[in-house]
Design an enzyme around this catalytic site. Sequence first.
Site, short mmCIF file in Angstrom:
data_model
loop_
_atom_site.label_atom_id
_atom_site.label_comp_id
_atom_site.label_asym_id
_atom_site.label_seq_id
_atom_site.Cartn_x
_atom_site.Cartn_y
_atom_site.Cartn_z
N LYS A 1 34.54 33.70 47.03
CA LYS A 1 34.04 33.35 45.71
C LYS A 1 32.62 32.77 45.78
O LYS A 1 31.74 33.17 45.01
CB LYS A 1 35.01 32.38 45.04
CG LYS A 1 36.37 33.05 44.76
CD LYS A 1 37.37 32.10 44.21
CE LYS A 1 38.67 32.84 43.86
NZ LYS A 1 39.33 33.46 45.03
N LYS B 1 38.99 28.51 38.58
CA LYS B 1 39.81 29.07 39.66
C LYS B 1 39.56 28.33 40.97
O LYS B 1 38.46 27.81 41.21
CB LYS B 1 39.54 30.57 39.83
CG LYS B 1 38.10 30.99 40.04
CD LYS B 1 38.01 32.52 40.02
CE LYS B 1 36.58 33.01 40.08
NZ LYS B 1 36.48 34.48 40.04
N ARG C 1 37.14 47.05 41.28
CA ARG C 1 37.03 46.87 42.73
C ARG C 1 36.16 48.01 43.29
O ARG C 1 36.54 49.18 43.22
CB ARG C 1 38.41 46.86 43.37
CG ARG C 1 38.40 46.98 44.90
CD ARG C 1 37.64 45.87 45.62
NE ARG C 1 38.09 44.54 45.28
CZ ARG C 1 39.16 43.95 45.84
NH1 ARG C 1 39.89 44.59 46.73
NH2 ARG C 1 39.48 42.72 45.48
N ARG D 1 40.93 47.46 37.37
CA ARG D 1 42.27 46.88 37.27
C ARG D 1 42.42 46.25 35.89
O ARG D 1 41.80 45.24 35.59
CB ARG D 1 42.49 45.89 38.41
CG ARG D 1 42.45 46.57 39.79
CD ARG D 1 42.21 45.62 40.92
NE ARG D 1 40.88 45.00 40.82
CZ ARG D 1 40.46 44.05 41.64
NH1 ARG D 1 41.23 43.61 42.61
NH2 ARG D 1 39.25 43.53 41.49
N ARG E 1 43.99 38.26 33.68
CA ARG E 1 43.75 38.64 35.07
C ARG E 1 44.05 40.12 35.26
O ARG E 1 45.11 40.60 34.87
CB ARG E 1 44.62 37.81 36.02
CG ARG E 1 44.41 36.31 35.89
CD ARG E 1 45.44 35.55 36.70
NE ARG E 1 46.79 35.80 36.20
CZ ARG E 1 47.90 35.39 36.81
NH1 ARG E 1 47.81 34.72 37.96
NH2 ARG E 1 49.09 35.64 36.29
N ASP F 1 34.05 42.65 43.44
CA ASP F 1 34.75 42.59 42.16
C ASP F 1 33.72 42.45 41.05
O ASP F 1 32.90 41.51 41.07
CB ASP F 1 35.72 41.42 42.14
CG ASP F 1 36.95 41.66 43.00
OD1 ASP F 1 37.12 42.80 43.48
OD2 ASP F 1 37.73 40.72 43.21
N GLU G 1 33.24 38.30 42.60
CA GLU G 1 33.70 37.93 43.94
C GLU G 1 33.27 38.99 44.94
O GLU G 1 33.01 40.15 44.56
CB GLU G 1 35.23 37.78 44.00
CG GLU G 1 35.79 36.63 43.18
CD GLU G 1 37.29 36.45 43.39
OE1 GLU G 1 37.82 36.93 44.43
OE2 GLU G 1 37.92 35.81 42.54
N ASN H 1 34.96 40.32 48.40
CA ASN H 1 36.13 40.23 49.26
C ASN H 1 35.81 40.75 50.66
O ASN H 1 35.45 41.92 50.82
CB ASN H 1 37.28 41.03 48.66
CG ASN H 1 37.80 40.42 47.37
OD1 ASN H 1 38.72 39.63 47.40
ND2 ASN H 1 37.17 40.77 46.25
#
Length: 315
Positions: free
Chosen positions: A126, A161, A211, A226, A234, A274, A282, A284
């Site tokens: 993050k 978060k 993603r 997503r 979410r 993301d 984000e 990842n």
Amino acid sequence: MSKAIGIIMDPIESITYKKDTTLALMLAAQAEGWQIYYMEQSDLYLEQGRAKAITCPITVYADPNKWFEKSEPVKIELGTLDAILMRKDPPFDNEYIYSTYVLEAAERQGALVVNKPQSLRDCNEKIFATQFPQCCPPVLVSKNYTLLREFHQEHKDVIFKPLDGMGGSGIFRVREDDPNIGVILETLTNHGNSLIMVQKFIPQISDGDKRILVVNGQAVPYCLARIPAKGETRGNIAAGGTGRPQPLSERDQWIVDQVAPTLVEKGLFFVGLDVIGDYLTEINVTSPTCVREIDAAYDTNIGGRLMAAIKERLN
């Protein structure tokens, strides 16, 4: 000459066959004729400064009823492997950090570790995104109640978060007059003792949390959007979201172009960005997913792309 690759992952017996990215990468390595050595995090160890593991040679299958067959365990020096994929899912805890120390020893002894162990430690998924403010929504990282409340008052509709969650866990959307903000901040910050992140809410989440997979600095030209379940904010598949494969937009590619040189510099071979709407949220680096869904829609062979990048680096 055949190469040998190690895979560190969660128990292969418990994966979801249809969507497991690590299995897709193993199948791609096997298609190259590479010998695969399977191991879990608990199998890694250091002996007299040498990185070693108790590992099982493994054969994998594109078969939902039988997707692997392990041979008898053997002890190996990790430095004798050509490459090692670190695919252990979060939590990013002390045990994970200790594993990166073992993998750094393997790196010094000659193995290519994907992703680079130091960068796995350095790049919180993050906070790392905040190195690219031109790509991000308004964001604050703090444990100070006053600062967090001021951010909320300024932006009215925000997402709080934790910094160490995955799969959408611990994420709260807080609107302007939400009476629960106090208890949310107490819970997430552990009563002011832990840093958390707050971002301005991005309404385009209704179109999906995209993603984007990046292999050695090059974006796969398709992503997985997503889409949140009804009543959810979410998009994570683990939180009930549904996946919609789609081409990258011009803005998506621009974000990749902003981030990619730093990924290459840090030895981050396989990364998931993301993106919600026009914003990076984000990065990842531990165990990016969504390969199976994108491959199924567009025949992209993302695992093959990663193996080709690894071969190029080894050569």
